[in-house]
Scaffold this motif. Structure first.
Motif, PDB file in Angstrom:
ATOM      1  N   ALA A 143     -12.805  -6.479  -6.223  1.00  0.00           N
ATOM      2  CA  ALA A 143     -11.712  -6.616  -7.178  1.00  0.00           C
ATOM      3  C   ALA A 143     -10.447  -6.044  -6.542  1.00  0.00           C
ATOM      4  O   ALA A 143     -10.484  -5.513  -5.435  1.00  0.00           O
ATOM      5  N   ALA A 144      -9.361  -6.144  -7.258  1.00  0.00           N
ATOM      6  CA  ALA A 144      -8.083  -5.710  -6.693  1.00  0.00           C
ATOM      7  C   ALA A 144      -8.141  -4.261  -6.227  1.00  0.00           C
ATOM      8  O   ALA A 144      -7.578  -3.911  -5.180  1.00  0.00           O
ATOM      9  N   TYR A 145      -8.857  -3.410  -6.978  1.00  0.00           N
ATOM     10  CA  TYR A 145      -8.890  -1.990  -6.620  1.00  0.00           C
ATOM     11  C   TYR A 145      -9.618  -1.760  -5.306  1.00  0.00           C
ATOM     12  O   TYR A 145      -9.459  -0.715  -4.666  1.00  0.00           O
ATOM     13  N   GLY A 146     -10.396  -2.724  -4.878  1.00  0.00           N
ATOM     14  CA  GLY A 146     -11.135  -2.588  -3.630  1.00  0.00           C
ATOM     15  C   GLY A 146     -10.309  -2.878  -2.392  1.00  0.00           C
ATOM     16  O   GLY A 146     -10.727  -2.589  -1.273  1.00  0.00           O
ATOM     17  N   TYR A 147      -9.134  -3.455  -2.606  1.00  0.00           N
ATOM     18  CA  TYR A 147      -8.248  -3.780  -1.484  1.00  0.00           C
ATOM     19  C   TYR A 147      -7.277  -2.626  -1.260  1.00  0.00           C
ATOM     20  O   TYR A 147      -6.623  -2.185  -2.200  1.00  0.00           O
ATOM     21  N   ASN A 148      -7.162  -2.160  -0.035  1.00  0.00           N
ATOM     22  CA  ASN A 148      -6.318  -0.988   0.201  1.00  0.00           C
ATOM     23  C   ASN A 148      -5.057  -1.289   0.997  1.00  0.00           C
ATOM     24  O   ASN A 148      -4.255  -0.388   1.257  1.00  0.00           O
ATOM     25  N   HIS A 149      -4.869  -2.536   1.390  1.00  0.00           N
ATOM     26  CA  HIS A 149      -3.612  -2.925   2.029  1.00  0.00           C
ATOM     27  C   HIS A 149      -3.138  -4.229   1.408  1.00  0.00           C
ATOM     28  O   HIS A 149      -3.926  -5.166   1.263  1.00  0.00           O
ATOM     29  N   TRP A 150      -1.833  -4.270   1.093  1.00  0.00           N
ATOM     30  CA  TRP A 150      -1.254  -5.405   0.399  1.00  0.00           C
ATOM     31  C   TRP A 150       0.031  -5.845   1.083  1.00  0.00           C
ATOM     32  O   TRP A 150       0.771  -5.018   1.630  1.00  0.00           O
ATOM     33  N   GLY A 151       0.290  -7.139   0.997  1.00  0.00           N
ATOM     34  CA  GLY A 151       1.571  -7.647   1.431  1.00  0.00           C
ATOM     35  C   GLY A 151       2.604  -7.509   0.333  1.00  0.00           C
ATOM     36  O   GLY A 151       2.306  -7.051  -0.775  1.00  0.00           O
ATOM     37  N   GLN A 152       3.815  -7.962   0.636  1.00  0.00           N
ATOM     38  CA  GLN A 152       4.930  -7.811  -0.302  1.00  0.00           C
ATOM     39  C   GLN A 152       4.997  -8.949  -1.316  1.00  0.00           C
ATOM     40  O   GLN A 152       5.715  -8.850  -2.304  1.00  0.00           O
ATOM     41  N   GLY A 153       4.261 -10.017  -1.066  1.00  0.00           N
ATOM     42  CA  GLY A 153       4.225 -11.147  -1.983  1.00  0.00           C
ATOM     43  C   GLY A 153       5.151 -12.271  -1.571  1.00  0.00           C
ATOM     44  O   GLY A 153       6.177 -12.061  -0.908  1.00  0.00           O
ATOM     45  N   THR A 154       4.781 -13.470  -1.990  1.00  0.00           N
ATOM     46  CA  THR A 154       5.606 -14.655  -1.776  1.00  0.00           C
ATOM     47  C   THR A 154       5.539 -15.496  -3.047  1.00  0.00           C
ATOM     48  O   THR A 154       4.462 -15.692  -3.616  1.00  0.00           O
ATOM     49  N   GLN A 155       6.691 -15.959  -3.507  1.00  0.00           N
ATOM     50  CA  GLN A 155       6.776 -16.635  -4.806  1.00  0.00           C
ATOM     51  C   GLN A 155       6.430 -18.112  -4.683  1.00  0.00           C
ATOM     52  O   GLN A 155       6.979 -18.828  -3.839  1.00  0.00           O
ATOM     53  N   VAL A 156       5.536 -18.545  -5.564  1.00  0.00           N
ATOM     54  CA  VAL A 156       5.208 -19.955  -5.698  1.00  0.00           C
ATOM     55  C   VAL A 156       5.614 -20.393  -7.097  1.00  0.00           C
ATOM     56  O   VAL A 156       5.172 -19.812  -8.089  1.00  0.00           O
ATOM     57  N   THR A 157       6.460 -21.406  -7.161  1.00  0.00           N
ATOM     58  CA  THR A 157       6.902 -21.945  -8.440  1.00  0.00           C
ATOM     59  C   THR A 157       6.586 -23.428  -8.474  1.00  0.00           C
ATOM     60  O   THR A 157       7.004 -24.171  -7.582  1.00  0.00           O
TER      61      THR A 157
END
Length: 126
Positions: free
Chosen positions: A110-124
């Motif tokens: 689940a999300a809590y299991g991930y310890n490194h994240w990117g900044q995100g990219t927007q999809v519309t």
């Protein structure tokens, strides 16, 4: 330090396609314990898992709403994970994040299991 950098988000019409990329630096990209995931979060909604891939085996998993439309893949030589999105729908509109986990369990983190994240990219999709 570990960095994840996403790219590829854009505005696209319903039925269109996009490919998101996430390049990992500062750490080993693949081994039997590393899982890469794509998540998304729409305004006012919780972050949800979209797809996962075990970097060592290449095994993949998807949330039901994207099965048959999205494909997660990787290029180990480029330390990059991709999310190919086809037949896009307005409800796919969200900020998309890639994430990295060190995970030994048989299920997907689940999300809590991930310890490194990117900044995100927007999809519309509109």
């Amino acid at each position: 330090h570990v960095q994840l950098v996403e790219s590829g988000g854009s505005l696209v019409g319903p039925g269109g396609s996009l490919t998101l990329s996430c390049t990992v630096s500062g750490t080993q990209y693949t081994n039997s314990r590393i899982v890469m995931g794509w998540f998304r979060q729409a305004p006012g909604k919780e972050r949800e898992a979209v797809a996962h891939i075990r970097t060592g085996s290449g095994n993949t998993g998807y949330t039901d709403s994207v099965k048959g439309r999205f494909t997660i893949s990787q290029d180990n030589a480029r330390n990059t994970v991709y999310l190919q999105m086809n037949s896009l729908k307005p409800e796919d509109t969200a900020m998309y994040y890639c994430a990295r986990a060190t995970w030994d369990a048989a299920d997907w983190p689940a999300a809590y299991g991930y310890n490194h994240w990117g900044q995100g990219t927007q999809v519309t999709v509109s």
